[in-house]
Design a protein around this motif. Structure first.
Motif, PDB file in Angstrom:
ATOM      1  N   PHE A  58       0.849  -1.188   0.000  1.00  0.00           N
ATOM      2  CA  PHE A  58       0.000   0.000   0.000  1.00  0.00           C
ATOM      3  C   PHE A  58       0.888   1.243   0.000  1.00  0.00           C
ATOM      4  CE2 PHE A  58      -2.266  -3.489   1.962  1.00  0.00           C
ATOM      5  CZ  PHE A  58      -3.459  -3.485   1.251  1.00  0.00           C
ATOM      6  N   PRO A  59       1.500   1.554  -1.142  1.00  0.00           N
ATOM      7  CA  PRO A  59       2.505   2.616  -1.201  1.00  0.00           C
ATOM      8  C   PRO A  59       1.964   4.024  -0.950  1.00  0.00           C
ATOM      9  CG  PRO A  59       2.040   1.760  -3.391  1.00  0.00           C
ATOM     10  CD  PRO A  59       1.332   0.875  -2.420  1.00  0.00           C
ATOM     11  N   ASP A  60       0.669   4.225  -1.031  1.00  0.00           N
ATOM     12  CA  ASP A  60       0.105   5.555  -0.808  1.00  0.00           C
ATOM     13  C   ASP A  60      -0.178   5.838   0.667  1.00  0.00           C
ATOM     14  OD1 ASP A  60       0.218   6.066  -3.519  1.00  0.00           O
ATOM     15  OD2 ASP A  60      -1.823   5.370  -3.872  1.00  0.00           O
ATOM     16  N   ASP A  61      -0.021   4.838   1.514  1.00  0.00           N
ATOM     17  CA  ASP A  61      -0.308   5.020   2.936  1.00  0.00           C
ATOM     18  C   ASP A  61       0.958   5.358   3.711  1.00  0.00           C
ATOM     19  OD1 ASP A  61      -3.242   4.275   3.498  1.00  0.00           O
ATOM     20  OD2 ASP A  61      -2.560   2.711   2.118  1.00  0.00           O
ATOM     21  N   ALA A  62       0.853   6.372   4.575  1.00  0.00           N
ATOM     22  CA  ALA A  62       1.989   6.803   5.382  1.00  0.00           C
ATOM     23  C   ALA A  62       1.964   6.214   6.783  1.00  0.00           C
ATOM     24  CB  ALA A  62       2.002   8.327   5.477  1.00  0.00           C
ATOM     25  N   ARG A  63       0.834   5.591   7.148  1.00  0.00           N
ATOM     26  CA  ARG A  63       0.679   5.075   8.513  1.00  0.00           C
ATOM     27  C   ARG A  63      -0.168   3.816   8.501  1.00  0.00           C
ATOM     28  NH1 ARG A  63      -1.142   8.583  13.696  1.00  0.00           N
ATOM     29  NH2 ARG A  63       1.096   8.774  13.853  1.00  0.00           N
ATOM     30  N   ALA A 101      -0.185   2.865  16.210  1.00  0.00           N
ATOM     31  CA  ALA A 101       0.205   3.212  14.850  1.00  0.00           C
ATOM     32  C   ALA A 101       1.707   3.026  14.659  1.00  0.00           C
ATOM     33  CB  ALA A 101      -0.170   4.668  14.529  1.00  0.00           C
ATOM     34  N   VAL A 102       2.055   2.816  13.421  1.00  0.00           N
ATOM     35  CA  VAL A 102       3.449   2.822  13.006  1.00  0.00           C
ATOM     36  C   VAL A 102       3.489   3.586  11.685  1.00  0.00           C
ATOM     37  CG1 VAL A 102       3.337   0.587  11.809  1.00  0.00           C
ATOM     38  CG2 VAL A 102       5.536   1.447  12.613  1.00  0.00           C
ATOM     39  N   ASP A 103       4.451   4.501  11.583  1.00  0.00           N
ATOM     40  CA  ASP A 103       4.588   5.288  10.364  1.00  0.00           C
ATOM     41  C   ASP A 103       5.504   4.606   9.372  1.00  0.00           C
ATOM     42  OD1 ASP A 103       2.951   7.356  11.332  1.00  0.00           O
ATOM     43  OD2 ASP A 103       4.623   8.320  12.346  1.00  0.00           O
ATOM     44  N   ARG A 104       5.300   4.953   8.113  1.00  0.00           N
ATOM     45  CA  ARG A 104       6.161   4.436   7.044  1.00  0.00           C
ATOM     46  C   ARG A 104       7.615   4.748   7.382  1.00  0.00           C
ATOM     47  NH1 ARG A 104       5.790   3.148   1.898  1.00  0.00           N
ATOM     48  NH2 ARG A 104       3.587   3.673   1.744  1.00  0.00           N
TER      49      ARG A 104
END
Length: 106
Positions: A58-63, A101-104
Motif C-alpha cells: 500500500f505505497p500511498d499510505d503513510a501510517r 500506529a506505526v509510520d512508514r
C-alpha cells in the motif's frame, strides 16, 4: 483488502489476520485468534508477516494503525512487540479502546 487465514499443517484454523481500511480510511491491521491458540506465537507471527510488507503493498499510505481493547493485555503486548506506538484511547462498545500506529519508515 489483503488478508489470510492462519492454519496449522493439519488444516485447523487458529485465526485470521488482515490489512484493510479502518472507518477513517486509514490502513489497518486487524486480527482474531481463537482463545485455545493464544500464547503460542501464532498471532505475532501472522501479524509480523502482514506488517512487514504493508507499506510496499500500500505505497500511498503513510501510517498503519491497529485498534484493540485496552484491557486486552495480550493484544497490547503484541502491538508493542510489532513496533507500534499507542497514539490515543477512546470509549466504544462499552469498553476503553486504544489505537496504535506505526509510520512508514524513512
Amino acid at each position: 483488502m489483503d488478508g489470510f487465514m492462519v492454519t496449522l499443517r493439519l488444516g485447523a484454523v487458529v485465526g485470521w489476520c488482515r490489512l484493510g481500511r479502518y472507518r477513517t480510511g486509514e490502513l489497518e491491521l486487524s486480527y482474531v485468534f481463537l482463545p485455545e491458540w493464544w500464547g503460542r506465537g501464532y498471532a505475532r507471527e501472522a501479524c509480523a508477516a502482514a506488517v512487514g510488507p504493508a507499506f510496499e503493498r500500500f505505497p500511498d499510505d503513510a501510517r498503519l494503525i491497529a485498534v484493540t481493547q485496552e484491557a486486552s493485555d495480550r493484544s497490547v503486548r503484541l502491538l508493542d512487540g510489532l513496533g507500534m506506538t499507542r497514539v490515543d484511547a477512546f470509549e466504544e462498545f462499552g469498553a476503553r479502546q486504544v489505537r496504535y500506529a506505526v509510520d512508514r519508515p524513512g
